[in-house]
Design an enzyme around this catalytic site. Structure first.
Site, PDB file in Angstrom:
ATOM      1  N   THR A 133       0.822  -1.208   0.000  1.00 55.02           N
ATOM      2  CA  THR A 133       0.000   0.000   0.000  1.00 55.02           C
ATOM      3  C   THR A 133       0.860   1.264   0.000  1.00 55.02           C
ATOM      4  O   THR A 133       1.999   1.242   0.493  1.00 55.02           O
ATOM      5  CB  THR A 133      -0.903   0.001   1.251  1.00 55.02           C
ATOM      6  OG1 THR A 133      -1.504   1.275   1.398  1.00 55.02           O
ATOM      7  CG2 THR A 133      -0.104  -0.288   2.531  1.00 55.02           C
ATOM      8  N   ASP A 134       0.291   2.366  -0.484  1.00 50.00           N
ATOM      9  CA  ASP A 134       0.999   3.654  -0.407  1.00 50.00           C
ATOM     10  C   ASP A 134       1.079   4.158   1.037  1.00 50.00           C
ATOM     11  O   ASP A 134       1.883   5.048   1.343  1.00 50.00           O
ATOM     12  CB  ASP A 134       0.339   4.705  -1.311  1.00 50.00           C
ATOM     13  CG  ASP A 134      -1.105   5.022  -0.946  1.00 50.00           C
ATOM     14  OD1 ASP A 134      -1.662   4.379  -0.019  1.00 50.00           O
ATOM     15  OD2 ASP A 134      -1.695   5.914  -1.587  1.00 50.00           O
ATOM     16  N   GLU A 135       0.263   3.573   1.949  1.00 51.41           N
ATOM     17  CA  GLU A 135       0.251   4.075   3.336  1.00 51.41           C
ATOM     18  C   GLU A 135       1.569   3.834   4.049  1.00 51.41           C
ATOM     19  O   GLU A 135       1.839   4.478   5.073  1.00 51.41           O
ATOM     20  CB  GLU A 135      -0.905   3.452   4.128  1.00 51.41           C
ATOM     21  CG  GLU A 135      -2.247   3.787   3.529  1.00 51.41           C
ATOM     22  CD  GLU A 135      -3.406   3.712   4.512  1.00 51.41           C
ATOM     23  OE1 GLU A 135      -3.185   3.616   5.719  1.00 51.41           O
ATOM     24  OE2 GLU A 135      -4.558   3.764   4.026  1.00 51.41           O
ATOM     25  N   LYS A 163       2.105  -3.354   7.408  1.00 49.57           N
ATOM     26  CA  LYS A 163       2.385  -3.551   5.976  1.00 49.57           C
ATOM     27  C   LYS A 163       3.841  -3.185   5.674  1.00 49.57           C
ATOM     28  O   LYS A 163       4.500  -3.855   4.877  1.00 49.57           O
ATOM     29  CB  LYS A 163       1.437  -2.704   5.116  1.00 49.57           C
ATOM     30  CG  LYS A 163      -0.019  -3.144   5.142  1.00 49.57           C
ATOM     31  CD  LYS A 163      -0.262  -4.530   4.524  1.00 49.57           C
ATOM     32  CE  LYS A 163      -0.027  -4.568   3.035  1.00 49.57           C
ATOM     33  NZ  LYS A 163      -0.407  -5.898   2.456  1.00 49.57           N
TER      34      LYS A 163
END
Ligand code: NAD
Ligand code: DAU
Length: 356
Positions: A133-135, A163
């Protein structure tokens, strides 16, 4: 080519399974634990396809994963199995540590043991694709900046920290043991079969139920939105054509404030399912306490996947959101039982009390 898709009963995983199964040269095995977020109804379009099979298993069960890798002669693992909701990670981080970190460690071990047993030719073609994820990149200011593949990791939530940890493990298994891995980091997906704990489906279904539409803080936080079928095409390219050891950012080039997203959904519903007595859905918008640790903005620079793998999104946000609203209006058979039996839309993630 034989794929093992983990988390294939979830939102993105089911889109990946549906997409891959359209290619008769592919065989797809879907491994999913079937947590609250897993739903075999999302696989209905392919459940009888000759090239699709399902196995209920946990990625933390190394032996079960190894058995499936051998039994189905797997060439490519696409690891999507995860706890995925930020608000649930605030209430109870334990499951995120277990599945996203320990589970990734276990499935990497299974993949490594399997990969080492392959012939040299099969070894060089094998891929372990970790879907992230970009998070993991953390918080961007409102004023500007974009995430590139080299942006340092700075996760804010228990979800994004778990993640980030899993991404580091995947890279370490490549550097240390030579496992041919590829990674992708994507922005916010939306589309059909989206579990209604996430902003877009929650707002559509609350609106249809005449319930408040919860907007965290002032609704000024910005996300970049990508239609889930565009993500599924990107993931196929990364898994089959990506260069071992590399990561690819995936995004929709569609930044919106949360308030703008909610207002657009309201306007689409006004046109399709007007409320009684000329009321507007926007009247249901309710500003509520903010998410703790709420990242202000995410923005993805997806130049690399475009340049190296030839990927671009096909759907723009307006057309994709209209398709999504129409899908939810037409498919109560899918979301009705979820709202009744699994999650009715109550507020999550206020951090009043942290559970296990
Ligand atoms: P989801 O919550 O809809 O689905 C997750 C699936 O994983 C479910 O079917 C669940 O049953 C399964 N699962 C959970 N724990 C498992 C375990 N221990 N073993 C086997 N299966 C298990 O999630 P999603 O939104 O489809 O996200 C899929 C992946 O993509 C995640 O890794 C997520 O971090 C990543 N991602 C999501 C988005 C997004 O916007 N939704 C964006 C970028 C990346
Ligand atoms: O960026 C990719 C990520 O996108 C994925 O890694 C996650 O798995 C996925 O869940 C998603 O995370 P977000 O936290 O951005 O998605 P969510 O739909 O939960 O929230 C989107 C934005 O809307 C966020 O700024 C919080 C806000 N929000 C959310 C909910 C559920 C609200 O304002 N009200 C709400 O009720």
């Amino acid at each position: 080519m034989n794929f093992l898709v983990t988390g294939g009963a979830g939102f993105i995983g089911s889109a990946v399974c549906r997409h891959l199964c359209a290619n008769p040269a592919y065989r797809v095995t879907n491994l999913d634990k079937l947590t609250y977020a897993g739903n075999l109804a999302s696989l209905r379009p392919i459940e009888n396809a000759h090239n699709y099979s399902f196995a209920q298993a946990d990625i933390c069960d190394e032996r079960a994963v190894l058995d499936l890798l051998r039994r189905h002669d797997i060439d490519i693992v696409m690891n999507l199995a995860a706890e995925s909701h930020v608000d649930r990670s605030i209430d109870g981080p334990g499951a995120f540590i277990e599945t996203n970190i320990v589970g990734t460690y276990k499935i990497l071990n299974a993949a490594l043991e399997y990969w080492r047993s392959l012939s040299d030719d099969r070894k060089s073609r094998f891929r372990f694709h970790h879907v992230s994820t970009d998070e993991v990149f953390g918080d961007l200011p409102f004023e500007g900046g974009m995430f590139v593949e080299e942006t340092p990791y700075a996760p804010s939530s228990p979800y994004s920290a778990s993640k980030a940890a899993s991404d580091h493990l995947v890279r370490a298994w490549h550097e240390t043991y030579g496992l041919p891995v590829v990674l992708s980091n994507c922005s916010n997906n939306y589309g059909p079969y989206h579990f209604p704990e996430k902003l877009i489906p929650l707002v559509i279904l609350n609106a249809l139920d005449e319930k408040p539409l919860p907007v965290y803080g002032a609704g000024a936080n910005v996300r970049d939105w990508l239609f889930v079928e565009d993500h599924a095409r990107a993931l196929e390219l990364v898994a089959t054509k990506g260069h071992p050891g590399e990561s690819y950012n995936v995004g929709g080039n569609s930044e919106r404030t949360n308030l703008a997203v909610v207002e657009t959904i309201c306007d689409l519903l006004d046109a399709r399912r007007p409320r009684a007595r000329g009321r507007r859905y926007r009247e249901l918008i309710s500003f509520v306490t903010d998410r703790p640790g709420h990242d202000r903005r995410y923005a993805i620079d997806a130049t690399k996947i475009g340049r190296e793998l030839g990927w671009t999104p096909r759907e723009n946000f307006d057309s994709g959101l209209a398709r999504t609203v129409d899908w939810f209006l037409d498919n109560e058979w899918w979301w009705g039982p979820i709202r009744e039996q699994r999650y009715a839309g109550e507020r999550l993630g206020e951090a009043r009390k942290v559970g296990a």
